[in-house]
Design a protein around this motif. Structure first.
Motif, PDB file in Angstrom:
ATOM      1  N   UNK A 129       0.827  -1.207   0.000  1.00 34.62           N
ATOM      2  CA  UNK A 129       0.000   0.000   0.000  1.00 34.62           C
ATOM      3  C   UNK A 129       0.861   1.257   0.000  1.00 34.62           C
ATOM      4  N   UNK A 130       1.984   1.223   0.705  1.00 31.45           N
ATOM      5  CA  UNK A 130       2.884   2.375   0.736  1.00 31.45           C
ATOM      6  C   UNK A 130       3.475   2.630  -0.653  1.00 31.45           C
ATOM      7  N   UNK A 131       3.915   1.570  -1.318  1.00 36.45           N
ATOM      8  CA  UNK A 131       4.490   1.713  -2.658  1.00 36.45           C
ATOM      9  C   UNK A 131       3.428   2.151  -3.673  1.00 36.45           C
ATOM     10  N   UNK A 132       2.190   1.701  -3.467  1.00 35.67           N
ATOM     11  CA  UNK A 132       1.096   2.151  -4.323  1.00 35.67           C
ATOM     12  C   UNK A 132       0.875   3.655  -4.141  1.00 35.67           C
ATOM     13  N   UNK A 133       1.016   4.127  -2.902  1.00 33.15           N
ATOM     14  CA  UNK A 133       0.874   5.561  -2.631  1.00 33.15           C
ATOM     15  C   UNK A 133       1.901   6.347  -3.447  1.00 33.15           C
ATOM     16  N   UNK A 134       3.146   5.871  -3.464  1.00 31.19           N
ATOM     17  CA  UNK A 134       4.184   6.531  -4.262  1.00 31.19           C
ATOM     18  C   UNK A 134       3.798   6.549  -5.746  1.00 31.19           C
ATOM     19  N   UNK A 135       3.389   5.418  -6.273  1.00 28.38           N
ATOM     20  CA  UNK A 135       3.065   5.319  -7.693  1.00 28.38           C
ATOM     21  C   UNK A 135       1.863   6.182  -8.071  1.00 28.38           C
ATOM     22  N   UNK A 136       0.923   6.336  -7.143  1.00 27.96           N
ATOM     23  CA  UNK A 136      -0.244   7.165  -7.409  1.00 27.96           C
ATOM     24  C   UNK A 136       0.105   8.648  -7.440  1.00 27.96           C
ATOM     25  N   UNK A 137       1.020   9.044  -6.558  1.00 24.97           N
ATOM     26  CA  UNK A 137       1.385  10.454  -6.453  1.00 24.97           C
ATOM     27  C   UNK A 137       2.541  10.838  -7.369  1.00 24.97           C
ATOM     28  N   UNK A 138       3.381   9.873  -7.708  1.00 20.44           N
ATOM     29  CA  UNK A 138       4.547  10.146  -8.565  1.00 20.44           C
ATOM     30  C   UNK A 138       4.579   9.161  -9.735  1.00 20.44           C
ATOM     31  N   UNK A 139       3.549   9.183 -10.576  1.00 19.73           N
ATOM     32  CA  UNK A 139       3.435   8.191 -11.651  1.00 19.73           C
ATOM     33  C   UNK A 139       4.559   8.251 -12.686  1.00 19.73           C
ATOM     34  N   UNK A 140       5.209   9.392 -12.803  1.00 25.23           N
ATOM     35  CA  UNK A 140       6.255   9.548 -13.812  1.00 25.23           C
ATOM     36  C   UNK A 140       7.655   9.399 -13.231  1.00 25.23           C
ATOM     37  N   UNK A 141       7.732   9.043 -11.966  1.00 27.40           N
ATOM     38  CA  UNK A 141       9.046   8.969 -11.311  1.00 27.40           C
ATOM     39  C   UNK A 141       9.164   7.656 -10.545  1.00 27.40           C
ATOM     40  N   UNK A 142      10.148   6.870 -10.896  1.00 28.26           N
ATOM     41  CA  UNK A 142      10.325   5.576 -10.249  1.00 28.26           C
ATOM     42  C   UNK A 142      11.110   5.734  -8.945  1.00 28.26           C
ATOM     43  N   UNK A 143      10.666   5.041  -7.917  1.00 26.74           N
ATOM     44  CA  UNK A 143      11.363   5.053  -6.627  1.00 26.74           C
ATOM     45  C   UNK A 143      12.622   4.203  -6.750  1.00 26.74           C
ATOM     46  N   UNK A 144      13.784   4.813  -6.442  1.00 31.08           N
ATOM     47  CA  UNK A 144      15.037   4.077  -6.641  1.00 31.08           C
ATOM     48  C   UNK A 144      15.226   2.948  -5.639  1.00 31.08           C
ATOM     49  N   UNK A 145      14.985   3.246  -4.359  1.00 30.62           N
ATOM     50  CA  UNK A 145      15.105   2.229  -3.313  1.00 30.62           C
ATOM     51  C   UNK A 145      13.942   2.380  -2.333  1.00 30.62           C
ATOM     52  N   UNK A 146      13.665   1.318  -1.605  1.00 29.34           N
ATOM     53  CA  UNK A 146      12.595   1.364  -0.598  1.00 29.34           C
ATOM     54  C   UNK A 146      12.886   2.453   0.430  1.00 29.34           C
ATOM     55  N   UNK A 147      14.102   2.530   0.921  1.00 25.85           N
ATOM     56  CA  UNK A 147      14.523   3.604   1.825  1.00 25.85           C
ATOM     57  C   UNK A 147      15.271   4.619   0.962  1.00 25.85           C
ATOM     58  N   UNK A 148      14.647   5.792   0.808  1.00 24.54           N
ATOM     59  CA  UNK A 148      15.197   6.764  -0.135  1.00 24.54           C
ATOM     60  C   UNK A 148      14.790   8.189   0.237  1.00 24.54           C
ATOM     61  N   UNK A 149      15.658   9.145  -0.105  1.00 28.01           N
ATOM     62  CA  UNK A 149      15.343  10.554   0.119  1.00 28.01           C
ATOM     63  C   UNK A 149      14.204  11.033  -0.775  1.00 28.01           C
ATOM     64  N   UNK A 150      13.877  10.241  -1.785  1.00 27.68           N
ATOM     65  CA  UNK A 150      12.797  10.619  -2.698  1.00 27.68           C
ATOM     66  C   UNK A 150      11.450  10.712  -1.987  1.00 27.68           C
ATOM     67  N   UNK A 151      11.296  10.022  -0.864  1.00 23.49           N
ATOM     68  CA  UNK A 151      10.039  10.087  -0.110  1.00 23.49           C
ATOM     69  C   UNK A 151       9.725  11.527   0.312  1.00 23.49           C
ATOM     70  N   UNK A 152      10.766  12.341   0.433  1.00 23.06           N
ATOM     71  CA  UNK A 152      10.552  13.743   0.822  1.00 23.06           C
ATOM     72  C   UNK A 152       9.808  14.505  -0.262  1.00 23.06           C
ATOM     73  N   UNK A 153       9.848  13.984  -1.500  1.00 18.97           N
ATOM     74  CA  UNK A 153       9.163  14.655  -2.607  1.00 18.97           C
ATOM     75  C   UNK A 153       7.645  14.647  -2.436  1.00 18.97           C
ATOM     76  N   UNK A 154       7.125  13.702  -1.657  1.00 20.45           N
ATOM     77  CA  UNK A 154       5.677  13.689  -1.399  1.00 20.45           C
ATOM     78  C   UNK A 154       5.379  14.047   0.065  1.00 20.45           C
ATOM     79  N   UNK A 155       6.387  14.645   0.710  1.00 21.45           N
ATOM     80  CA  UNK A 155       6.121  15.259   2.009  1.00 21.45           C
ATOM     81  C   UNK A 155       6.394  14.445   3.245  1.00 21.45           C
ATOM     82  N   UNK A 156       7.151  13.343   3.125  1.00 18.87           N
ATOM     83  CA  UNK A 156       7.574  12.639   4.327  1.00 18.87           C
ATOM     84  C   UNK A 156       8.830  13.316   4.882  1.00 18.87           C
TER      85      UNK A 156
END
Length: 322
Positions: free
Chosen positions: A149-176
């Motif tokens: 469900x967490x990874x689905x949240x990423x894909x729903x909010x960032x459909x054009x950007x692939x998450x590089x790793x499960x633990x990643x600074x990219x999570x900050x892009x959606x406000x974590x």
């Protein structure tokens, strides 16, 4: 103490003193008990259900309070299901009719209206137990369903950007706050994730617009963190009873018997998120440090709206781009 407040308190005191006498007079003159008068005279929705709920709570009958304890236990044990609810409600109505000496054959409308009120009142209590269970369930990174469900949240909010790793600074892009979102769910448990996921999945276009607002270079805010904070607000408004006006009205408006569902909770949350975003962008705060002030104003505004028994929040989907 102001004169106005003093007069209000005096009026409430006199009203409480005279209430038993008033009930007795009305019973003698109309031949109807307070529950019957409420069902027949109060309009459908929060006005009627809140009045019934209050009347039952204030009853001085030991038998009535025994019945209320039984209903509370049924809600706690989740027995108000599609299969079990009808029998419980039927027994409750018959018990009340026996206690209040109401003839079933002569008051069929009361049986229906009172049964609907009971169904919604204790349907909400059962849902609150369910929400508490979700809230107290901690996010578990070893749980595949949680991770999915967490990874689905990423894909729903960032459909054009692939998450590089499960633990990643990219999570900050959606406000974590950090590189692992699980730490941000500690306050509201799995309920925070469920709300965010519902918003992103069911109102995807709006969620993406709100996310773009949160990334404003000057007036931005942390989307996910604010979302979890609004989960706390939503849960609080439901648990302390403030949201009952909306909940009871929405149940009757959509004929959702036996009562509110998790879907209603999620939609209420989405409404709050959209409205908070509108307020934030209208305020144009110079810094995120103004969050406390705006959040407090927002809660006060929502509580004021909910204090009206006719309150019914409807999702206003269009959200302007910035």
């Amino acid at each position: 103490m102001s004169i106005r407040l003093l007069i209000t308190r005096l009026f409430d005191f006199i009203k409480r003193i005279l209430h038993p006498f008033t009930k007795w007079v009305l019973r003698q003159t109309t031949g109807l008990c307070e529950l019957q008068r409420t069902c027949y005279c109060e309009p459908s929705g929060a006005s009627r259900i809140l009045a019934i709920e209050n009347s039952l709570k204030q009853s001085k009958s030991v038998k009535v309070h025994t019945l209320l304890k039984f209903l509370d236990l049924a809600a706690k044990e989740k027995r108000l299901t599609a299969a079990g609810s009808a029998q419980i409600i039927r027994n409750t109505v018959e018990t009340i009719c026996c206690i209040k000496k109401i003839h079933l054959d002569a008051h069929q409308p009361f049986i229906k209206l009172f049964g609907e009120c009971v169904s919604v009142i204790w349907g909400l209590k059962q849902l609150l137990h369910d929400l508490e269970n979700i809230r107290t369930t901690a996010y578990d990174s070893s749980n595949t369903e949680h991770e999915k469900k967490l990874l689905e949240l990423w894909n729903l909010l960032m459909p054009m950007k692939e998450l590089d790793f499960r633990v990643s600074n990219l999570w900050k892009d959606i406000g974590f706050q950090g590189d692992d979102p699980k730490t941000d769910f500690r306050g509201m448990g799995l309920l925070g994730l469920e709300n965010l996921h519902f918003f992103a999945k069911n109102y995807s276009e709006v969620a993406l617009q709100v996310l773009s607002h949160s990334n404003h270079p000057i007036h931005g805010y942390s989307f996910a963190i604010v979302g979890i904070n609004l989960t706390h607000l939503t849960y609080t408004l439901w648990k302390d009873g403030t949201a009952k006006s909306h909940i009871y009205n929405i149940c009757c408006h959509h004929l959702q018997i036996p009562g509110p569902t998790l879907l209603h909770f999620h939609r209420f949350y989405c409404y709050l998120f959209i409205e908070f975003d509108k307020l934030w962008m209208a305020e144009k705060p110079a810094t995120i440090m103004e969050f406390g002030r705006i959040r407090s104003r927002f809660e006060n505004d929502i509580r004021l709206l909910l204090s009206n028994r006719d309150c019914l929040f409807k999702l206003n989907i269009p959200v302007e781009h910035v």
